[in-house]
Scaffold this motif. Structure first.
Motif, PDB file in Angstrom:
ATOM      1  N   LYS A 198       0.807  -1.219   0.000  1.00  0.00           N
ATOM      2  CA  LYS A 198       0.000   0.000   0.000  1.00  0.00           C
ATOM      3  C   LYS A 198       0.844   1.275   0.000  1.00  0.00           C
ATOM      4  CE  LYS A 198      -3.989  -2.334   1.592  1.00  0.00           C
ATOM      5  NZ  LYS A 198      -3.465  -3.603   1.234  1.00  0.00           N
ATOM      6  N   THR A 199       2.009   1.228   0.613  1.00  0.00           N
ATOM      7  CA  THR A 199       2.812   2.452   0.683  1.00  0.00           C
ATOM      8  C   THR A 199       3.960   2.472  -0.316  1.00  0.00           C
ATOM      9  OG1 THR A 199       4.210   1.514   2.425  1.00  0.00           O
ATOM     10  CG2 THR A 199       2.324   2.833   3.115  1.00  0.00           C
ATOM     11  N   MET A 200       4.300   1.320  -0.910  1.00  0.00           N
ATOM     12  CA  MET A 200       5.434   1.300  -1.821  1.00  0.00           C
ATOM     13  C   MET A 200       5.030   0.910  -3.247  1.00  0.00           C
ATOM     14  SD  MET A 200       9.053  -0.422  -1.051  1.00  0.00           S
ATOM     15  CE  MET A 200       9.458  -1.745  -2.134  1.00  0.00           C
ATOM     16  N   LEU A 201       4.396  -0.238  -3.403  1.00  0.00           N
ATOM     17  CA  LEU A 201       4.094  -0.714  -4.748  1.00  0.00           C
ATOM     18  C   LEU A 201       2.968   0.053  -5.418  1.00  0.00           C
ATOM     19  CD1 LEU A 201       4.435  -4.588  -4.710  1.00  0.00           C
ATOM     20  CD2 LEU A 201       5.857  -2.921  -5.836  1.00  0.00           C
ATOM     21  N   LEU A 202       1.917   0.360  -4.691  1.00  0.00           N
ATOM     22  CA  LEU A 202       0.789   1.067  -5.295  1.00  0.00           C
ATOM     23  C   LEU A 202       1.209   2.423  -5.859  1.00  0.00           C
ATOM     24  CD1 LEU A 202      -2.167   0.689  -5.928  1.00  0.00           C
ATOM     25  CD2 LEU A 202      -2.711   1.721  -3.740  1.00  0.00           C
ATOM     26  N   PRO A 203       1.930   3.266  -5.108  1.00  0.00           N
ATOM     27  CA  PRO A 203       2.402   4.519  -5.707  1.00  0.00           C
ATOM     28  C   PRO A 203       3.359   4.298  -6.884  1.00  0.00           C
ATOM     29  CG  PRO A 203       2.527   4.664  -3.331  1.00  0.00           C
ATOM     30  CD  PRO A 203       2.201   3.234  -3.668  1.00  0.00           C
ATOM     31  N   ALA A 204       4.169   3.248  -6.829  1.00  0.00           N
ATOM     32  CA  ALA A 204       5.083   2.965  -7.944  1.00  0.00           C
ATOM     33  C   ALA A 204       4.300   2.627  -9.210  1.00  0.00           C
ATOM     34  CB  ALA A 204       6.020   1.821  -7.580  1.00  0.00           C
ATOM     35  N   PHE A 205       3.242   1.820  -9.073  1.00  0.00           N
ATOM     36  CA  PHE A 205       2.425   1.491 -10.244  1.00  0.00           C
ATOM     37  C   PHE A 205       1.658   2.700 -10.758  1.00  0.00           C
ATOM     38  CE2 PHE A 205       2.599  -3.097  -8.883  1.00  0.00           C
ATOM     39  CZ  PHE A 205       3.339  -3.503  -9.988  1.00  0.00           C
ATOM     40  N   ILE A 206       1.207   3.567  -9.862  1.00  0.00           N
ATOM     41  CA  ILE A 206       0.527   4.792 -10.294  1.00  0.00           C
ATOM     42  C   ILE A 206       1.506   5.692 -11.047  1.00  0.00           C
ATOM     43  CG2 ILE A 206      -0.611   6.897  -9.478  1.00  0.00           C
ATOM     44  CD1 ILE A 206      -1.799   5.155  -7.213  1.00  0.00           C
ATOM     45  N   PHE A 207       2.731   5.768 -10.567  1.00  0.00           N
ATOM     46  CA  PHE A 207       3.782   6.536 -11.243  1.00  0.00           C
ATOM     47  C   PHE A 207       4.015   5.995 -12.659  1.00  0.00           C
ATOM     48  CE2 PHE A 207       8.313   7.112 -12.235  1.00  0.00           C
ATOM     49  CZ  PHE A 207       8.412   8.496 -12.149  1.00  0.00           C
ATOM     50  N   LEU A 208       4.162   4.678 -12.766  1.00  0.00           N
ATOM     51  CA  LEU A 208       4.364   4.058 -14.078  1.00  0.00           C
ATOM     52  C   LEU A 208       3.164   4.271 -14.993  1.00  0.00           C
ATOM     53  CD1 LEU A 208       6.086   0.704 -13.073  1.00  0.00           C
ATOM     54  CD2 LEU A 208       7.126   2.677 -14.193  1.00  0.00           C
ATOM     55  N   TYR A 209       1.975   4.232 -14.433  1.00  0.00           N
ATOM     56  CA  TYR A 209       0.773   4.462 -15.230  1.00  0.00           C
ATOM     57  C   TYR A 209       0.754   5.903 -15.754  1.00  0.00           C
ATOM     58  CZ  TYR A 209      -4.054   4.687 -16.706  1.00  0.00           C
ATOM     59  OH  TYR A 209      -5.189   4.858 -17.444  1.00  0.00           O
ATOM     60  N   GLY A 210       1.161   6.845 -14.926  1.00  0.00           N
ATOM     61  CA  GLY A 210       1.244   8.237 -15.367  1.00  0.00           C
ATOM     62  C   GLY A 210       2.210   8.404 -16.522  1.00  0.00           C
ATOM     63  N   ILE A 211       3.351   7.739 -16.450  1.00  0.00           N
ATOM     64  CA  ILE A 211       4.318   7.785 -17.553  1.00  0.00           C
ATOM     65  C   ILE A 211       3.714   7.166 -18.808  1.00  0.00           C
ATOM     66  CG2 ILE A 211       6.533   6.846 -18.349  1.00  0.00           C
ATOM     67  CD1 ILE A 211       7.540   7.216 -15.473  1.00  0.00           C
ATOM     68  N   VAL A 213       0.574   7.010 -19.639  1.00  0.00           N
ATOM     69  CA  VAL A 213      -0.440   7.932 -20.178  1.00  0.00           C
ATOM     70  C   VAL A 213       0.231   9.066 -20.928  1.00  0.00           C
ATOM     71  CG1 VAL A 213      -2.193   9.618 -19.517  1.00  0.00           C
ATOM     72  CG2 VAL A 213      -2.216   7.359 -18.491  1.00  0.00           C
ATOM     73  N   LEU A 214       1.321   9.610 -20.380  1.00  0.00           N
ATOM     74  CA  LEU A 214       2.020  10.709 -21.061  1.00  0.00           C
ATOM     75  C   LEU A 214       2.551  10.308 -22.428  1.00  0.00           C
ATOM     76  CD1 LEU A 214       4.103  12.395 -18.220  1.00  0.00           C
ATOM     77  CD2 LEU A 214       2.202  13.362 -19.496  1.00  0.00           C
ATOM     78  N   PHE A 215       3.116   9.113 -22.511  1.00  0.00           N
ATOM     79  CA  PHE A 215       3.751   8.707 -23.756  1.00  0.00           C
ATOM     80  C   PHE A 215       2.812   8.032 -24.753  1.00  0.00           C
ATOM     81  CE2 PHE A 215       7.501   9.110 -21.000  1.00  0.00           C
ATOM     82  CZ  PHE A 215       8.200  10.021 -21.782  1.00  0.00           C
ATOM     83  N   THR A 216       1.626   7.640 -24.323  1.00  0.00           N
ATOM     84  CA  THR A 216       0.707   6.977 -25.253  1.00  0.00           C
ATOM     85  C   THR A 216      -0.471   7.849 -25.632  1.00  0.00           C
ATOM     86  OG1 THR A 216      -0.498   5.905 -23.443  1.00  0.00           O
ATOM     87  CG2 THR A 216       1.306   4.666 -24.488  1.00  0.00           C
ATOM     88  N   SER A 217      -0.605   9.032 -25.043  1.00  0.00           N
ATOM     89  CA  SER A 217      -1.728   9.910 -25.400  1.00  0.00           C
ATOM     90  C   SER A 217      -1.467  10.543 -26.767  1.00  0.00           C
ATOM     91  CB  SER A 217      -1.938  10.979 -24.337  1.00  0.00           C
ATOM     92  OG  SER A 217      -0.807  11.805 -24.262  1.00  0.00           O
ATOM     93  N   LYS A 218      -2.544  10.750 -27.499  1.00  0.00           N
ATOM     94  CA  LYS A 218      -2.410  11.286 -28.855  1.00  0.00           C
ATOM     95  C   LYS A 218      -2.776  12.739 -28.902  1.00  0.00           C
ATOM     96  CE  LYS A 218      -3.267   6.916 -31.033  1.00  0.00           C
ATOM     97  NZ  LYS A 218      -4.039   6.150 -31.943  1.00  0.00           N
TER      98      LYS A 218
END
Length: 111
Positions: free
Chosen positions: A91-104, A106-111
């Motif tokens: 909850k304090t380590m992996l979840l924020p890491a996956f949210i961070f990766l998801y943000g990246i 979204v940035l690189f796959t948005s058109k």
């Protein structure tokens, strides 16, 4: 075939969630030797599988994240002794890491 698997996984998720919500309505479900709380992370694994099966090109990162989070919580809950897992707090380590990766993603796959 993919739609059939998705429907089956969806029904299993509904069943797990309904059983989990019953105590809020005053209904207690008890099975000797089985703890739904310990096995509830299977739901996250199923959600991850649904995301990958339904639309793998878009939801693969969410699917993998859910499977990893669910698997780690499940292993912790059933008491399998893997030393590295005692250090990882999902909850304090992996979840924020996956949210961070998801943000990246979204940035690189948005058109």
């Amino acid at each position: 075939m993919r739609k059939g698997i998705a429907i089956l996984l969806g029904l299993i998720l509904i069943l797990f969630s309904a059983i989990r919500l019953l105590p809020f309505f005053g209904i207690t479900v008890s099975v000797v030797g089985f703890s739904l709380d310990a096995w509830f992370p299977v739901v996250f694994i199923l959600i991850g599988l649904c995301e990958i099966i339904i639309n793998p090109s878009v939801n693969w990162l969410i699917g993998i994240a859910m499977i990893v989070l669910g698997a780690i919580d499940l292993v912790k809950n059933i008491g399998v002794g893997i030393p590295i897992l005692s250090v990882i707090d999902t909850k304090t380590m992996l979840l924020p890491a996956f949210i961070f990766l998801y943000g990246i993603k979204v940035l690189f796959t948005s058109k």
